[in-house]
Scaffold this active site. Structure first.
Site, short mmCIF file in Angstrom:
data_model
loop_
_atom_site.label_atom_id
_atom_site.label_comp_id
_atom_site.label_asym_id
_atom_site.label_seq_id
_atom_site.Cartn_x
_atom_site.Cartn_y
_atom_site.Cartn_z
N SER A 158 12.22 30.31 28.35
CA SER A 158 13.77 30.60 27.74
C SER A 158 13.55 31.26 26.36
O SER A 158 14.39 31.95 25.91
CB SER A 158 14.26 29.38 27.33
OG SER A 158 13.52 28.47 26.69
N ASP B 137 20.30 23.47 19.03
CA ASP B 137 19.26 22.76 19.59
C ASP B 137 18.07 22.29 18.90
O ASP B 137 17.07 21.67 19.26
CB ASP B 137 18.89 23.03 21.09
CG ASP B 137 18.27 24.53 21.11
OD1 ASP B 137 17.98 25.00 20.06
OD2 ASP B 137 18.41 24.97 22.22
N HIS C 192 15.60 27.01 19.99
CA HIS C 192 15.65 28.25 20.25
C HIS C 192 16.03 29.23 19.25
O HIS C 192 17.10 28.70 18.42
CB HIS C 192 16.41 28.55 21.54
CG HIS C 192 16.02 27.90 22.89
ND1 HIS C 192 16.33 26.62 23.06
CD2 HIS C 192 15.00 28.31 23.76
CE1 HIS C 192 16.06 26.41 24.26
NE2 HIS C 192 15.11 27.61 24.60
#
Length: 232
Positions: free
Chosen positions: A48, A201, A204
């Protein structure tokens, strides 16, 4: 002007008579044109962090790195091979078909999800070893990006995990960049410590964080491009 046998032949094309001597300037111009170099294509194989999770188009790692290289005059295309949630095993499973014949270089950024799952560092090492071996088989230059384990798994786990990246880069003669988050974090710090540069979060980076990451890793990607050029 008189036509001389053997030197002033006439051609007919679409009902129009053309003389060979009139074509000479066109041919000379064509020969003088510079040969256009092909765009260098580099695969960014990752999870990701590579894919651009949580970001708008143009804000992720791949488009920002692409823009960084273009601004510096490089004719390079970065191919987004990031899959959110992918482990090193997932990268190994898809590396062979991802390395299409037009790919000349690869940036490998995998292992973050291995850490989140607490996978055995020996398994991660084996998987990344397989990825680098696949690149070697196709004569693809590689930049391996490392990951750093948190301390909550214990010192032995951390030492084993942290060491696998530089060891594999040396073994496969790959370029090495120590830590994906190096541009925004001190060595050994958790991603969540990059206040104001991370998404909610804490895992990221946000667009500003990505920009700083790209600025930091960019010169090493330039070395990858130079290594690719040296192969040609």
């Amino acid at each position: 002007m008189r036509d001389f046998p053997g030197t002033m032949k006439a051609l007919t094309k679409y009902g129009t008579r053309l003389r060979i001597h009139n074509l000479f300037p066109v041919l000379l111009v064509g020969l003088a044109l510079p040969v256009q170099a092909e765009t260098t294509r580099i695969l960014a194989l990752g999870d990701s962090l590579t894919q651009g999770y949580g970001l708008m188009d143009g804000e992720g790692f791949v488009p920002q790195l692409q823009a960084w290289l273009t601004a510096r005059g490089y004719d390079v295309q970065i191919v987004n091979g990031g899959v959110s949630g992918d482990t090193s095993a997932g990268g190994l499973a898809r590396v062979d078909w991802s390395l299409t014949p037009d790919i000349e270089g690869m940036i490998v950024t995998l292992g973050g999800n291995d850490l989140l799952r607490g996978l055995d560092p020996a398994v991660t090492r084996s998987n990344i070893d397989g990825i680098l071996t696949a690149a070697e088989a196709k004569d693809v230059a590689v930049l391996l990006v490392g990951m750093t384990a948190p301390g909550n798994y214990g010192p032995d786990y951390k030492a084993s995990f942290d060491a696998l990246y530089p060891a594999l880069a040396s073994q496969h003669d790959s370029l090495f960049y120590p830590y994906f988050f190096e541009g925004i974090l001190p060595e050994g710090a958790a991603p969540s410590a990059a206040e104001g540069l991370m998404q909610a979060d804490g895992i990221h980076p946000n667009p500003e964080g990505v920009a700083m990451i790209v600025d930091a890793i960019g010169p090493t990607v330039e070395q990858l491009v130079e290594r690719i050029d040296a192969k040609e």
